[in-house]
Design a protein around this motif. Structure first.
Motif, PDB file in Angstrom:
ATOM      1  N   GLU A  96      25.829  -4.650 -32.233  1.00 23.71           N
ATOM      2  CA  GLU A  96      24.750  -5.046 -33.131  1.00 23.71           C
ATOM      3  C   GLU A  96      23.440  -5.221 -32.368  1.00 23.71           C
ATOM      4  O   GLU A  96      22.377  -4.816 -32.837  1.00 23.71           O
ATOM      5  CB  GLU A  96      25.113  -6.350 -33.842  1.00 23.71           C
ATOM      6  CG  GLU A  96      24.127  -6.718 -34.945  1.00 23.71           C
ATOM      7  CD  GLU A  96      24.542  -7.963 -35.685  1.00 23.71           C
ATOM      8  OE1 GLU A  96      23.754  -8.426 -36.535  1.00 23.71           O
ATOM      9  OE2 GLU A  96      25.649  -8.491 -35.418  1.00 23.71           O
ATOM     10  N   ILE A  97      23.523  -5.813 -31.161  1.00 21.71           N
ATOM     11  CA  ILE A  97      22.325  -5.985 -30.329  1.00 21.71           C
ATOM     12  C   ILE A  97      21.799  -4.619 -29.888  1.00 21.71           C
ATOM     13  O   ILE A  97      20.590  -4.368 -29.902  1.00 21.71           O
ATOM     14  CB  ILE A  97      22.637  -6.876 -29.112  1.00 21.71           C
ATOM     15  CG1 ILE A  97      22.951  -8.294 -29.574  1.00 21.71           C
ATOM     16  CG2 ILE A  97      21.469  -6.877 -28.127  1.00 21.71           C
ATOM     17  CD1 ILE A  97      23.387  -9.230 -28.456  1.00 21.71           C
ATOM     18  N   LYS A  98      22.716  -3.744 -29.500  1.00 24.81           N
ATOM     19  CA  LYS A  98      22.311  -2.390 -29.104  1.00 24.81           C
ATOM     20  C   LYS A  98      21.600  -1.686 -30.267  1.00 24.81           C
ATOM     21  O   LYS A  98      20.590  -0.995 -30.059  1.00 24.81           O
ATOM     22  CB  LYS A  98      23.530  -1.567 -28.677  1.00 24.81           C
ATOM     23  CG  LYS A  98      24.244  -2.081 -27.440  1.00 24.81           C
ATOM     24  CD  LYS A  98      25.473  -1.224 -27.161  1.00 24.81           C
ATOM     25  CE  LYS A  98      26.329  -1.820 -26.043  1.00 24.81           C
ATOM     26  NZ  LYS A  98      27.557  -1.039 -25.802  1.00 24.81           N
ATOM     27  N   LYS A  99      22.116  -1.878 -31.471  1.00 22.35           N
ATOM     28  CA  LYS A  99      21.523  -1.238 -32.646  1.00 22.35           C
ATOM     29  C   LYS A  99      20.112  -1.746 -32.898  1.00 22.35           C
ATOM     30  O   LYS A  99      19.200  -0.972 -33.221  1.00 22.35           O
ATOM     31  CB  LYS A  99      22.403  -1.499 -33.869  1.00 22.35           C
ATOM     32  CG  LYS A  99      21.934  -0.802 -35.130  1.00 22.35           C
ATOM     33  CD  LYS A  99      22.880  -1.065 -36.289  1.00 22.35           C
ATOM     34  CE  LYS A  99      22.379  -0.381 -37.561  1.00 22.35           C
ATOM     35  NZ  LYS A  99      23.291  -0.650 -38.719  1.00 22.35           N
ATOM     36  N   ILE A 100      19.912  -3.063 -32.730  1.00 22.15           N
ATOM     37  CA  ILE A 100      18.581  -3.647 -32.919  1.00 22.15           C
ATOM     38  C   ILE A 100      17.599  -3.061 -31.912  1.00 22.15           C
ATOM     39  O   ILE A 100      16.466  -2.709 -32.248  1.00 22.15           O
ATOM     40  CB  ILE A 100      18.643  -5.187 -32.784  1.00 22.15           C
ATOM     41  CG1 ILE A 100      19.403  -5.799 -33.968  1.00 22.15           C
ATOM     42  CG2 ILE A 100      17.234  -5.780 -32.705  1.00 22.15           C
ATOM     43  CD1 ILE A 100      19.646  -7.290 -33.837  1.00 22.15           C
ATOM     44  N   ILE A 101      18.032  -2.951 -30.657  1.00 21.27           N
ATOM     45  CA  ILE A 101      17.156  -2.409 -29.602  1.00 21.27           C
ATOM     46  C   ILE A 101      16.830  -0.947 -29.876  1.00 21.27           C
ATOM     47  O   ILE A 101      15.671  -0.535 -29.805  1.00 21.27           O
ATOM     48  CB  ILE A 101      17.823  -2.564 -28.220  1.00 21.27           C
ATOM     49  CG1 ILE A 101      18.000  -4.039 -27.866  1.00 21.27           C
ATOM     50  CG2 ILE A 101      16.988  -1.861 -27.141  1.00 21.27           C
ATOM     51  CD1 ILE A 101      18.786  -4.291 -26.605  1.00 21.27           C
ATOM     52  N   LYS A 102      17.843  -0.169 -30.209  1.00 22.07           N
ATOM     53  CA  LYS A 102      17.639   1.266 -30.431  1.00 22.07           C
ATOM     54  C   LYS A 102      16.767   1.547 -31.656  1.00 22.07           C
ATOM     55  O   LYS A 102      16.075   2.560 -31.708  1.00 22.07           O
ATOM     56  CB  LYS A 102      18.987   1.968 -30.584  1.00 22.07           C
ATOM     57  CG  LYS A 102      19.795   2.049 -29.301  1.00 22.07           C
ATOM     58  CD  LYS A 102      21.143   2.728 -29.534  1.00 22.07           C
ATOM     59  CE  LYS A 102      21.932   2.824 -28.238  1.00 22.07           C
ATOM     60  NZ  LYS A 102      23.268   3.450 -28.444  1.00 22.07           N
ATOM     61  N   SER A 103      16.788   0.638 -32.624  1.00 21.75           N
ATOM     62  CA  SER A 103      16.004   0.844 -33.849  1.00 21.75           C
ATOM     63  C   SER A 103      14.567   0.357 -33.716  1.00 21.75           C
ATOM     64  O   SER A 103      13.768   0.520 -34.641  1.00 21.75           O
ATOM     65  CB  SER A 103      16.667   0.121 -35.024  1.00 21.75           C
ATOM     66  OG  SER A 103      16.662  -1.288 -34.809  1.00 21.75           O
ATOM     67  N   THR A 104      14.240  -0.242 -32.583  1.00 24.01           N
ATOM     68  CA  THR A 104      12.878  -0.746 -32.364  1.00 24.01           C
ATOM     69  C   THR A 104      12.013   0.361 -31.777  1.00 24.01           C
ATOM     70  O   THR A 104      12.320   0.879 -30.692  1.00 24.01           O
ATOM     71  CB  THR A 104      12.887  -1.959 -31.416  1.00 24.01           C
ATOM     72  OG1 THR A 104      13.737  -2.974 -31.955  1.00 24.01           O
ATOM     73  CG2 THR A 104      11.480  -2.517 -31.257  1.00 24.01           C
TER      74      THR A 104
END
Length: 424
Positions: A96-104
């Motif tokens: 979930e953290i990886k997804k937040i970073i990648k979507s920024t």
């Protein structure tokens, strides 16, 4: 007797053009003085643009080199970790953290890292150390750690139980490449653990404190050794433009707040670097302020002489119907013409020089180079063409010039026709 006004029957647009033409002609009535004044303003502008360009360019270079490699421009960590860094403040490196970073937007790279204080020993020699658990494959694209290998090789993605040691720590342990060392530490579960690791390389970061203690190991090995499965201390982040740090920092903090995580900028993490830049910047701005003030006195002298020499002319103009306000406007336009020509010329010359420095940085040699290299930084000065360099310089010189012209303009405003005609 009916007074005559040369602009009485003119439309507003024609009147403005009339004053502009008069002001333009007036500044070239004494070409030598005008050229000297423009040259002085252009010189001050050029020097200011060059110095500010070198300062800001060098700051950006230091931030990209130091913060970019170590803390990242932005860092994700648990709340309170920066005040009390410990394994208890690590967090799960979830999808979930990886997804937040990648979507920024604007995030170009990120690197998870796990830090821990340990004891390292070899034979009779024991020292305190700091584990840097890293993903070797990610770090190849994120940092330049792999370029700072002094002996041996860098870690590999598939390597197990291998470490790199800071060069000073390697010397203190009195070991050779290929030797095994024992690392002792308290794990995330509170238990004491020790494990053998093979030394495959020596790294010199350029920071004495780190070179005396740093131990690089594969992230998965560090997590296993510290009983911290899938946990990390921080996630370092690189972005495309330094100017977007605050915007991205706020966005990440909002999205990660529910997970008790925060996003900090390099300024929050590397306070000493920030303070060093601020101190150097303040001293540079102070020097440039003195330079601009000196130029302002030159402008004051030029305008004062120009006004005094034309008191007789102004007196006659007032006698035939010209208003003091119109004379003040003409003199003000003359000042603006001179100052703006000087600023534009100086900005052009300074911009050309800064562009050259960007393409051909100044490479330091001798003692200065040694100091930079000692900190792991390539010894060079680079410049910048940021718009704010030109805007701030131009506005500063323009404002100071206008302030220095207040007294001459006031004398024109208060001039009486008879006093002006009789002035010698």
């Amino acid at each position: 007797m009916k007074k005559f006004s040369p602009s009485k029957n003119l439309r507003k647009e024609d009147e403005i053009m009339f004053f502009l033409k008069i002001a333009w002609r007036n500044i070239w009535r004494n070409k030598r003085r005008t050229i000297i004044t423009i040259t002085a303003i252009a010189f001050a502008t050029t020097i200011t643009v060059i110095m500010r360009g070198i300062q800001l360019g060098t700051y950006d270079y230091l931030i990209r080199t130091i913060a970019g490699n170590y803390s990242g421009y932005i860092q994700i960590q648990s709340k309170g970790y920066s005040e009390d860094p410990s394994l208890r403040k690590t967090f799960i490196y979830s999808d979930e953290i990886k997804k937040i970073i990648k979507s920024t937007p604007d995030i170009i790279a990120y690197a998870p890292r796990l830090y821990a204080d340990v004891m390292i020993s070899s034979g009779e020699n024991s020292y305190g150390g700091i584990i840097y658990g890293i993903d070797p494959e990610i770090e190849f694209n994120f940092s330049n750690f792999h370029k700072k290998i002094k002996h041996g090789r860098f870690l590999r993605k598939d390597s197990s139980y291998e470490v790199l040691l800071g060069d000073k720590l390697f010397e203190n342990l009195k070991i050779k490449l290929g030797d095994e060392i024992i690392i002792l530490s308290q794990g995330f579960d509170g238990a004491l653990w020790d494990m053998k690791f093979k030394v495959v390389g020596v790294i010199k970061l350029g920071y004495t404190e780190l070179d005396n203690a740093v131990i690089f190991m594969n992230l998965k090995d560090a997590q296993e050794f510290l009983s911290a499965e899938n946990r990390v201390s921080i996630i370092a982040i690189l972005i495309s433009e330094l100017e977007k740090i605050e915007k991205i920092k706020r966005k990440l903090s909002e999205e990660l707040n529910s997970k008790s995580l925060v996003a900090l900028s390099w300024e929050d993490v590397m306070v000493e670097l920030k303070q060093s830049i601020e101190f150097d910047n303040a001293s540079g701005v102070l020097f440039l302020a003195f330079l601009i003030i000196i130029v302002a006195f030159g402008i004051l002298n030029t305008i004062s002489m120009s006004v005094v020499e034309r008191f007789n002319e102004f007196g006659i103009s007032l006698a035939i119907g010209f208003k003091n306000q119109k004379l003040v406007l003409i003199v003000l336009l003359e000042i603006l013409f001179i100052v703006l020509i000087g600023i534009l010329l100086g900005s052009l010359l300074g911009g050309i020089f800064n562009y050259y420095l960007i393409k051909n940085p100044i490479v330091l040699t001798g003692d200065f180079a040694s100091v930079y290299e000692e900190f792991g930084i390539e010894p060079k000065f680079i410049s910048s063409l940021k718009p704010r360099i030109f805007i701030n310089t131009g506005l500063s010189i323009l404002i100071v010039s206008l302030i220095s012209s207040v007294i001459p303009l006031y004398r024109v405003y208060k001039l009486e026709p008879l006093k002006g005609i009789r002035f010698t």
